[in-house]
Design an enzyme around this catalytic site. Structure first.
Site, PDB file in Angstrom:
ATOM      1  N   CYS A   2      55.368  48.225  32.015  1.00  0.00           N
ATOM      2  CA  CYS A   2      55.545  49.361  32.913  1.00  0.00           C
ATOM      3  C   CYS A   2      55.033  49.010  34.302  1.00  0.00           C
ATOM      4  CB  CYS A   2      54.809  50.571  32.359  1.00  0.00           C
ATOM      5  SG  CYS A   2      55.143  50.871  30.615  1.00  0.00           S
ATOM      6  N   ARG A  27      60.414  47.367  36.225  1.00  0.00           N
ATOM      7  CA  ARG A  27      59.476  47.107  35.134  1.00  0.00           C
ATOM      8  C   ARG A  27      59.508  48.196  34.059  1.00  0.00           C
ATOM      9  NH1 ARG A  27      55.337  43.237  36.735  1.00  0.00           N
ATOM     10  NH2 ARG A  27      54.153  43.950  34.942  1.00  0.00           N
ATOM     11  N   TRP A  75      58.112  52.115  30.506  1.00  0.00           N
ATOM     12  CA  TRP A  75      59.036  51.561  29.521  1.00  0.00           C
ATOM     13  C   TRP A  75      58.410  51.846  28.162  1.00  0.00           C
ATOM     14  CZ3 TRP A  75      58.957  47.782  25.689  1.00  0.00           C
ATOM     15  CH2 TRP A  75      60.212  47.349  25.235  1.00  0.00           C
ATOM     16  N   ASN A 101      49.315  49.962  31.195  1.00  0.00           N
ATOM     17  CA  ASN A 101      50.330  49.035  30.691  1.00  0.00           C
ATOM     18  C   ASN A 101      49.719  48.266  29.532  1.00  0.00           C
ATOM     19  OD1 ASN A 101      51.916  49.821  32.806  1.00  0.00           O
ATOM     20  ND2 ASN A 101      51.721  47.915  33.972  1.00  0.00           N
ATOM     21  N   GLY A 102      50.507  48.004  28.496  1.00  0.00           N
ATOM     22  CA  GLY A 102      50.006  47.266  27.345  1.00  0.00           C
ATOM     23  C   GLY A 102      50.085  48.102  26.079  1.00  0.00           C
ATOM     24  N   GLU A 482      72.732  31.155  27.022  1.00  0.00           N
ATOM     25  CA  GLU A 482      72.328  31.985  28.145  1.00  0.00           C
ATOM     26  C   GLU A 482      73.459  32.904  28.600  1.00  0.00           C
ATOM     27  OE1 GLU A 482      70.354  33.686  31.425  1.00  0.00           O
ATOM     28  OE2 GLU A 482      69.730  32.887  29.481  1.00  0.00           O
ATOM     29  N   LYS A 486      73.336  36.957  28.835  1.00  0.00           N
ATOM     30  CA  LYS A 486      73.632  37.704  30.063  1.00  0.00           C
ATOM     31  C   LYS A 486      74.652  38.806  29.800  1.00  0.00           C
ATOM     32  CE  LYS A 486      70.901  36.307  32.922  1.00  0.00           C
ATOM     33  NZ  LYS A 486      70.035  36.316  31.748  1.00  0.00           N
ATOM     34  N   GLU A 489      73.000  41.637  27.799  1.00  0.00           N
ATOM     35  CA  GLU A 489      71.992  42.372  28.556  1.00  0.00           C
ATOM     36  C   GLU A 489      72.616  43.382  29.513  1.00  0.00           C
ATOM     37  OE1 GLU A 489      68.140  39.650  29.418  1.00  0.00           O
ATOM     38  OE2 GLU A 489      70.008  38.909  30.273  1.00  0.00           O
ATOM     39  N   HIS A 505      81.850  25.676  10.111  1.00  0.00           N
ATOM     40  CA  HIS A 505      80.838  26.022   9.111  1.00  0.00           C
ATOM     41  C   HIS A 505      80.567  27.521   9.061  1.00  0.00           C
ATOM     42  CE1 HIS A 505      80.134  21.749   8.500  1.00  0.00           C
ATOM     43  NE2 HIS A 505      80.075  21.623   9.820  1.00  0.00           N
ATOM     44  N   LYS A 600      61.794  44.347  33.096  1.00  0.00           N
ATOM     45  CA  LYS A 600      61.365  43.034  33.577  1.00  0.00           C
ATOM     46  C   LYS A 600      59.931  42.772  33.136  1.00  0.00           C
ATOM     47  CE  LYS A 600      62.879  39.810  36.632  1.00  0.00           C
ATOM     48  NZ  LYS A 600      64.175  39.148  36.496  1.00  0.00           N
TER      49      LYS A 600
END
Length: 605
Positions: A2, A27, A75, A101-102, A482, A486, A489, A505, A600
């Protein structure tokens, strides 16, 4: 994850805090809140709102005056997004307010004990536990009240605390979640990220884990959670406020994609040694004798940083001929891995604060390993914990999804691979070849970006797909990983990445006209193998988009990318796929800079 911002001084605080929250919204953005007071106020005033910072701003009354305040953009980890779960959290007597935060790991047990003592909880959050612990403390100072509360909690935190009985101060503390102080002229700031500070000051102090600080309008002091004074000298940050503006682009993601040529130039600047066909990386703190003793390289990162590490591991093996691999830091730290004294560990993180990576670094250091950090933020936790490392100099990256930092990190790994290679057996001729290739990168990136309109049209074609398959072989596989990430996301389209060699396979069962395949086809010694994979897909009526150095006959569409040296090609092959993800999301009307459920700087597990 956050965003925290706080201020104490003489200015009207609410506009400052709201501005800071806007800069920190990447964030976390499911709810926000603000608390303010003045030295003569009878208590604290609070406003909270579910939703974006603009929703909070709309609720703040015109006469919401104060000269001290803390604010938060969230968040969610504990409790769904709502007004009541939003931070700050305030005690029942309206005297204590906290932003956090945490994650408090033992919040459940503490909550039960407090409820047994008659405390009524209003929210579902773990943070509210801290609020009540501080409010119930009988200590005489705010610092000691906070210290007593921190002694009984387990977990991670970055906190800022206000108390109506101590209106002349803000007390902050850090353990595993970043806290940065901003030093002004008769005013002080605090934030979880320098993005909220650079408009007002470039003089900062970054707290270490286990450290606290008291902020007053004209002074600050730092000390440990045990009360021992610490010495904190302000440093000057290199990023300016203008770096956080959109610069005429519609989104930060678009801006940051287009900054990549300049960003790559920055990471190369001053590091190339033409005389010996190598590079200067003094920050590694690794002399030639020590470099020659390395028997293995293990790269640790999460998400995009992990994928950059996969590309880096291949470069190190190819150029330095040292066995190398990459692993998610979130897995490594829990599997009780064997730590080898002859292994060089490399921790990768854009923010330098990613909790899983930081925890892995701390465990490695505890076991005596040599750890390098590859990070973007100067003075970040991983940079301070590591034995040495490299800054990737990408500049601020505001969009939640990483683009320019990913590219700069892969270039940084190319520099590391070249350095290790020239220390060992890589010839002067090959060193010169790689250096020439590195110097071509900025111009080639610009060339790719000039084809954006073509890629935009392709994205509009593929936007209706419900799922996509990305494939690549050896150098192309991390690029596929990647690119798949992207797309997921930012567009919310399901995507999977597989090695092209694994098609037979299992994944071939998925191939049908409705499932487009994006194939990474570099012009290297595996070109014909990759073309054979395209044949397999085409034989099953699959739709193919190739990213290659030349038109591919079996592909329905090809994005042609400039050719560099084989080892450096992955750096370029991923850039058009960033644009593909961007324009696919744009066509679908997604919130590109703030994808759902993401934030983020992942500073929690």
């Amino acid at each position: 994850m956050c965003g925290i911002v706080g201020y104490i001084g003489r200015r009207d605080v609410a506009p400052l805090l709201l501005e800071g929250l806007q800069r920190l919204e990447y964030r976390g953005y499911d709810s926000a809140g603000i608390v303010v007071t003045t030295p003569k106020a009878a208590g604290l005033k609070m406003v909270k709102a579910k939703g974006r910072v603009r929703d909070l701003e709309a609720k703040v009354p015109a006469r919401f005056k104060g000269t001290t305040g803390i604010a938060h953009t969230r968040w969610a980890t504990h409790g769904a997004p709502s007004d009541v779960n939003a931070h700050p959290h305030m005690s029942a007597d309206n005297k204590v307010a906290i932003v956090h935060n945490g994650i408090i790991d033992n919040a459940g047990d503490l909550r039960k004990k407090l409820e047994a003592d008659g405390v009524e909880f209003l929210s579902e959050t773990d943070t509210e536990v801290l609020t009540h612990l501080i409010a119930r403390s009988q200590a005489e100072t705010l610092e000691e009240k906070v210290r007593q509360a921190l002694r009984v909690i387990e977990g991670t935190y970055g906190i800022a605390v206000m108390h109506a009985d101590f209106p002349d101060r803000i007390v902050v503390a850090r353990n595993g979640s970043p806290v940065v102080l901003g030093i002004g002229e008769k005013e002080m700031f605090v934030a979880s990220d320098i993005a909220a500070l650079v408009t007002h000051t470039r003089q900062i102090v970054t707290l270490d884990d286990g450290e606290m600080a008291t902020l007053k309008a004209d002074d600050f002091r730092t000390y440990t959670t045990e009360g021992t004074r610490t010495t904190a000298e302000p440093t000057t940050v290199e990023w300016e406020a203008a770096s956080y503006d959109m610069g005429g682009h519609d989104t930060y993601m678009h801006k940051e994609i287009h900054e990549q040529a300049d960003a790559v130039d920055r990471v190369l600047r001053g590091r190339i040694d033409d005389r010996f066909s190598t590079v200067h990386l003094g920050g590694l703190n690794l002399d030639a004798r020590e470099a020659r003793q390395i028997r293995r390289v293990k790269i640790l990162g999460c998400g995009t940083s992990y994928h950059a590490g996969m590309i880096g591991a291949q470069m190190i093996e190819e150029l330095a001929r040292i066995p190398a691999d990459a692993e998610p830091a979130s897995e490594f730290r829990y599997r009780n891995a064997v730590v080898d004294p002859d292994t060089l560990y490399v921790a990768v993180s854009q923010s330098g604060e990613t909790y899983d990576v930081l925890a892995a670094v701390q465990e490695l250091k505890r076991k005596g390993a040599r750890v390098l950090g590859v990070v973007n933020v100067v003075g970040s936790a991983i940079a301070r914990e590591a034995d040495g490392g490299m800054y990737v100099h990408a500049g601020p990256e505001v969009c939640v999804v990483s683009t320019k930092c990913f590219t700069n990190t892969t270039v940084a790994f190319a520099l590391l691979a070249l350095h290790l290679g020239r220390t060992r057996d890589l010839s002067v001729r090959d060193g010169k070849r790689i250096i020439e290739g590195l110097r071509r990168l900025p111009g080639q990136i610009s060339e790719i970006l000039e084809r954006e309109d073509e890629i935009k049209k392709l994205a509009e074609e593929y936007a209706e797909a419900r799922s996509m398959l990305f494939i690549g072989r050896v150098r192309g596989y991390p690029v596929a990983r990647e690119a798949s990430l992207k797309l997921k996301e930012v567009s919310y389209i399901h995507a999977e990445a597989y090695p092209a060699s694994e098609l037979k396979h299992g994944p071939l069962a998925l191939i049908e006209p409705a499932l487009p395949t994006v194939a990474i086809v570099p012009d290297d010694d595996l070109l014909e193998k990759n073309r054979a994979a395209l044949e397999e897909i085409k034989a099953r009526s699959g739709k193919i988009l190739a990213v290659a150095h030349q038109e591919q006959e079996k592909a329905d569409r090809t994005i042609v990318v400039p050719k560099n040296e084989d080892e450096l090609d992955p750096i370029l092959l991923g850039i058009p796929l960033q644009l593909l993800a961007y324009h696919t999301a744009l066509a679908l009307g997604r919130d590109i800079d703030k994808p759902r459920n993401l934030a983020k700087s992942v500073t929690v597990e």
